[in-house]
Design a protein around this motif. Structure first.
Motif, PDB file in Angstrom:
ATOM      1  N   GLY A 138       5.808 -11.896  34.622  1.00  0.00           N
ATOM      2  CA  GLY A 138       6.708 -12.476  33.632  1.00  0.00           C
ATOM      3  C   GLY A 138       6.181 -12.336  32.222  1.00  0.00           C
ATOM      4  N   LEU A 139       5.763 -11.153  31.863  1.00  0.00           N
ATOM      5  CA  LEU A 139       5.143 -10.921  30.558  1.00  0.00           C
ATOM      6  C   LEU A 139       6.192 -10.880  29.457  1.00  0.00           C
ATOM      7  N   SER A 140       5.809 -11.402  28.296  1.00  0.00           N
ATOM      8  CA  SER A 140       6.685 -11.330  27.136  1.00  0.00           C
ATOM      9  C   SER A 140       6.611  -9.950  26.520  1.00  0.00           C
ATOM     10  N   LYS A 141       7.540  -9.659  25.607  1.00  0.00           N
ATOM     11  CA  LYS A 141       7.554  -8.360  24.926  1.00  0.00           C
ATOM     12  C   LYS A 141       6.283  -8.170  24.119  1.00  0.00           C
ATOM     13  N   GLU A 142       5.814  -9.241  23.462  1.00  0.00           N
ATOM     14  CA  GLU A 142       4.589  -9.125  22.659  1.00  0.00           C
ATOM     15  C   GLU A 142       3.382  -8.838  23.548  1.00  0.00           C
ATOM     16  N   GLU A 143       3.322  -9.506  24.722  1.00  0.00           N
ATOM     17  CA  GLU A 143       2.198  -9.274  25.631  1.00  0.00           C
ATOM     18  C   GLU A 143       2.206  -7.844  26.151  1.00  0.00           C
ATOM     19  N   LYS A 144       3.446  -7.352  26.475  1.00  0.00           N
ATOM     20  CA  LYS A 144       3.526  -5.970  26.957  1.00  0.00           C
ATOM     21  C   LYS A 144       3.074  -4.993  25.884  1.00  0.00           C
ATOM     22  N   MET A 145       3.475  -5.259  24.623  1.00  0.00           N
ATOM     23  CA  MET A 145       3.032  -4.380  23.529  1.00  0.00           C
ATOM     24  C   MET A 145       1.509  -4.445  23.371  1.00  0.00           C
ATOM     25  N   GLU A 146       0.953  -5.649  23.486  1.00  0.00           N
ATOM     26  CA  GLU A 146      -0.502  -5.800  23.349  1.00  0.00           C
ATOM     27  C   GLU A 146      -1.234  -5.061  24.472  1.00  0.00           C
ATOM     28  N   PHE A 147      -0.711  -5.220  25.737  1.00  0.00           N
ATOM     29  CA  PHE A 147      -1.344  -4.512  26.856  1.00  0.00           C
ATOM     30  C   PHE A 147      -1.209  -3.008  26.691  1.00  0.00           C
TER      31      PHE A 147
END
Length: 651
Positions: free
Chosen positions: A448-457
Motif C-alpha cells: 500500500g505504498l504512496s506515490k511519494e514512497e514509490k518515487m523515493e524507492f
C-alpha cells in the motif's frame, strides 16, 4: 637411515648415563642438558649426540641427563622461569648440585639467566645454539607480549657473576650487514626488518634495534609476526616502497601461533620482487635474499664437551666462543638485480653458481690432455661434443628461467584473483541488495505504498543501479589497464572548454548550499589527448568532491603550463578543490589504491581514483592529493602539452 642411527646413538647415550647413575648408587651431580625444544629435533639431537659421545670418549665418570623445557608459543614465556627452576631444583637437594648445566637454545638460556638464584650463579654453565645478544624474561605478568620491546644484554660481557665456563654462540654482526647493504645500495637510508612470532624473532628484533642506535642516519620499519598473520605480512611486503631494503631476521610462525613450513618464504619472496633483501640469519637465502653476513652454523656439541672436560680436569674455563661468520651471496639474485661483487674485498661463498667447464667435464679434459699427442682425432671429437653439451646446458638453463617466470606469474595471478573476488563480492552485494529489496517492495500488492514512497524507492533503485553500473565500468577499465589492452583516441581538444563543460554538467544535483566555480587563466587551450578519458577523470574528481562537500564551493582550475623537472616535458596542471571534510596526510597516497574508501558510509566503490591514476599516467601525467591545502581536499593532475610556443617555467 642417518636419522635412525642418530636417534639410536642418542638413546644409547642417555641409557648409558642412567646406567652410570645406577652404578654410582644414584649420581647426585650429573651434567644436565636443558633444551628449549624436543631432543628429537634434528639440530638438537645432533648436538646432544656429539656432546654425549665426546664425554663418553673422555672417560669422565659423570652421567648426562637431558631435560626438555619444551617451549612452544611466545605467549608461554612468562612461565618459563618457574618451569626451569622446577625442573632444576631436584638437582639441588641435600647440598648437591649438578656438575654442570648445558643450555641449548634461546628460550632455555634466557629463562636460566632470568632466574635470580645463587645456586644457578655458582653452577658451571655452558651455552650453545643461540646468539650473543640475550633478553631477560619480564617480571610483569600483565605485559603485552605482542608489543613488548626489550633491550638486549651480551652473554660475553654482561653476566660476570655467573660461572660461564664454555660454549659456542653466534655473533649477528649488524654493522657488517649495514656495510654490506651500503656496498650495493649506497643511497639507501631506509630498512625493513622481518621477524616472526617467536622468542627467537623477538630477540633478533631487539638486538637489531639496539644495534641500529649506532646508525641514526637509517630509519627502520618493522614487519613483526607477533602482530600480523601470514597474509598480512605478505600484504605489508607488497606495499614496501621503492628505495628501501629488507632484512630477514627469523620466520617460523605468524600471530596465529601456528608453525609455518619453510617454503612460505618462497611465497613471501614473490610479494615484492623489486624489493632487495638481505639476511642476517640465513632466512630466505638461496631463493629470496641477495646475500648476507651470518654465522657458520654447525654442530657445536663436541666443542662444548671439550670446554667442560678441560674445566673439570684443570679448573680453567675457556669461556664463550663466537662462531665464525662468513659472507654468502646468491649468484642468481645478483644477476637478477644487476649487482656485481667487483671491488668487494672480503672472502665469500657464492650459491647457485653456474658450473664451470672444468667442474662439468674435468675428467674428460684430463683424459683428452693426457692422450692429445697420440689421439688428435679424438681430441677434435671430444671438443665437438663438449660444445654441443654446453649449448644444451644453456638451453636447459634458459628453459628453467622461463619456467620460473611462468610460475611466478601464475602465483601472482592466483593471489590477485582471490583478492579481486573477495573485494567484488563485498562491493557488488550492497547495491544489488538495495535494488532487489526495493524492487520487491514496489512489486508487492500488500504494501500500500504512496506515490511519494514509490518515487523515493524508484530513486533509490536508480541510484544503486547507477552505482552498480559505475562499478562494472570501473572494473572493465581496470581489467583493460592490467591486461594492457586499453586504447586511447587522441585528438586536439580545448581543455578549458572541456573543464567548463564538466563543471556545468555537475550542477544538476548539487546539495543545497554548494556551488561550482571554474577558474582559468586562458579562455582557450588546445592539447592533444583523449577527450572522453580526460572527461572521465574530471567527472570522477568532481563527483568525489560533491559527495564530501555539504556546503561551500567546488573549484575547477586550469593552471598555467610548466616544464616538469623529472620528465623535462611541457605540462599543464588541472585541479579540483572542495571545502569538504578533507583527506588526512597519511591517507594521501592510500586513496588511489583499489577498493579503498576513507568512509564506508559514503556512496562509492573505491575504484574511481585508481582508474583516474591509470588514465592520467597512461596519458603521460601524474595525479596526487595536495596535502598543503587544509580547507578541504584538492586533487591535482598534469597532462603533457606538445604545442606550447613560449618558454615555460621549470618547477
Amino acid at each position: 637411515m642417518d636419522n635412525v642411527k642418530k636417534i639410536l646413538t642418542l638413546i644409547i647415550a642417555l641409557a648409558s648415563g642412567l646406567w652410570t647413575m645406577a652404578q654410582d648408587d644414584g649420581d647426585k651431580n650429573p651434567v644436565v642438558i636443558v633444551t628449549s625444544y624436543s631432543p628429537d629435533v634434528r639440530n638438537v639431537s645432533d648436538n646432544i649426540q656429539a656432546f654425549s659421545q665426546k664425554m663418553t670418549e673422555s672417560g669422565m665418570n659423570v652421567s648426562v641427563i637431558v631435560e626438555n623445557l619444551n617451549t612452544q608459543d611466545l605467549d608461554e614465556c612468562l612461565e618459563w622461569k618457574d618451569k626451569l627452576w622446577d625442573m632444576l631444583s631436584q638437582y639441588y637437594v641435600d647440598g648437591n648440585a649438578p656438575t654442570a648445566i648445558v643450555l641449548l637454545g634461546n628460550e632455555a638460556s634466557s629463562a636460566y639467566f632470568s632466574v635470580d638464584r645463587l645456586e644457578l650463579r655458582r653452577t658451571p654453565v655452558l651455552i650453545g645454539m643461540r646468539g650473543d645478544d640475550i633478553i631477560k624474561l619480564p617480571n610483569d605478568t600483565t605485559i603485552d607480549l605482542s608489543t613488548w620491546m626489550p633491550h638486549t644484554l651480551e652473554l660475553t660481557s654482561d653476566f660476570p657473576d655467573y660461572n660461564i665456563v664454555g660454549g659456542t654462540i653466534y655473533d649477528y654482526d649488524v654493522k657488517r650487514s649495514i656495510d654490506l647493504i651500503n656496498f650495493f645500495y649506497p643511497d639507501c637510508r631506509s630498512l625493513v626488518l622481518l621477524t616472526d612470532n617467536s622468542f627467537g624473532g623477538l630477540t633478533m628484533k631487539a638486538m637489531f634495534y639496539d644495534a641500529m642506535k649506532d646508525f641514526p642516519e637509517y630509519s627502520v620499519e618493522s614487519i613483526d609476526g607477533r602482530q600480523l598473520s601470514f597474509m598480512e605480512v605478505n600484504d605489508r611486503l607488497a606495499r614496501v616502497a621503492k628505495g628501501k631494503v629488507l632484512i630477514t631476521g627469523t620466520w617460523r610462525m605468524d600471530k596465529s601461533n601456528q608453525y609455518v613450513v619453510k617454503n612460505t618464504t618462497h611465497t613471501l619472496a614473490f610479494s615484492n620482487e623489486r624489493l632487495p633483501a638481505f639476511t642476517i640469519a640465513y632466512i630466505g637465502l638461496g631463493h629470496w635474499c641477495i646475500g648476507g653476513y651470518m654465522p657458520q652454523y654447525h654442530v657445536i656439541g663436541g666443542e662444548m664437551a671439550d670446554d667442560l672436560i678441560k674445566y673439570l680436569k684443570t679448573g680453567r674455563a675457556n669461556g664463550l666462543h663466537l662462531c665464525p661468520n662468513e659472507y654468502i651471496f646468491d649468484n642468481n639474485k645478483l644477476e637478477e638485480k644487476f649487482l656485481t661483487l667487483d671491488g668487494f674485498e672480503h672472502d665469500y661463498e657464492l650459491l647457485n653458481k653456474p658450473e664451470s667447464v672444468w667442474d662439468e667435464h674435468g675428467d674428460v679434459i684430463v683424459t683428452v690432455i693426457t692422450i692429445i699427442i697420440v689421439l688428435t682425432l679424438c681430441l677434435f671429437v671430444s671438443l665437438h661434443y663438449l660444445r654441443k653439451s654446453r649449448r644444451l646446458s644453456e638451453e636447459l638453463r634458459q628453459h628453467s628461467v622461463q619456467l620460473e617466470k611462468a610460475k611466478k606469474k601464475a602465483e601472482e595471478a592466483s593471489v590477485m584473483k582471490s583478492n579481486f573476488i573477495a573485494n567484488m563480492s563485498h562491493e557488488i552485494r550492497t547495491p544489488m541488495n538495495a535494488v532487489v529489496g526495493f524492487s520487491q517492495l514496489l512489486s508487492s500488492d500488500d504494501m500500500g505504498l504512496s506515490k511519494e514512497e514509490k518515487m523515493e524507492f524508484g530513486q533509490l533503485i536508480k541510484m544503486n543501479s547507477e552505482l552498480l553500473l559505475s562499478l562494472v565500468n570501473d572494473i572493465l577499465d581496470i581489467s583493460k589497464f592490467d591486461a594492457g589492452r586499453i586504447t586511447f583516441s587522441m585528438r586536439d581538444i580545448d581543455i578549458v572548454s572541456l573543464c567548463r563543460m564538466a563543471g556545468e554538467s555537475a550542477m544538476s544535483d548539487l546539495k543545497e548550499g554548494v556551488k561550482i566555480k571554474f577558474v582559468s587563466s586562458k579562455d582557450k587551450y588546445i592539447i592533444h589527448t583523449d577527450r572522453d578519458r580526460v572527461l572521465q577523470v574530471l567527472t570522477n574528481l568532481i563527483n568525489n568532491a560533491k559527495k564530501c562537500t555539504d556546503e561551500g564551493t567546488i573549484t575547477i582550475t586550469v593552471g598555467d603550463a610548466f616544464i616538469d623537472r623529472e620528465t623535462h616535458r611541457d605540462m599543464l596542471w588541472i585541479s579540483v578543490t572542495d571545502t569538504g571534510c578533507g583527506i588526512p596526510k597519511d591517507k594521501a597516497e592510500v586513496v588511489f589504491e583499489r577498493f579503498v574508501k576513507l568512509s564506508e558510509f559514503r556512496q562509492g566503490t573505491g575504484l574511481g581514483l585508481s582508474v583516474c591514476r591509470s588514465i592520467v599516467e597512461n596519458l603521460g601525467g601524474k595525479i596526487w592529493v595536495d596535502t598543503e591545502y587544509t580547507g578541504g581536499a584538492r586533487f591535482v593532475f598534469t597532462h603533457p602539452v606538445d604545442n606550447v610556443e613560449h618558454k615555460l617555467p621549470v618547477v
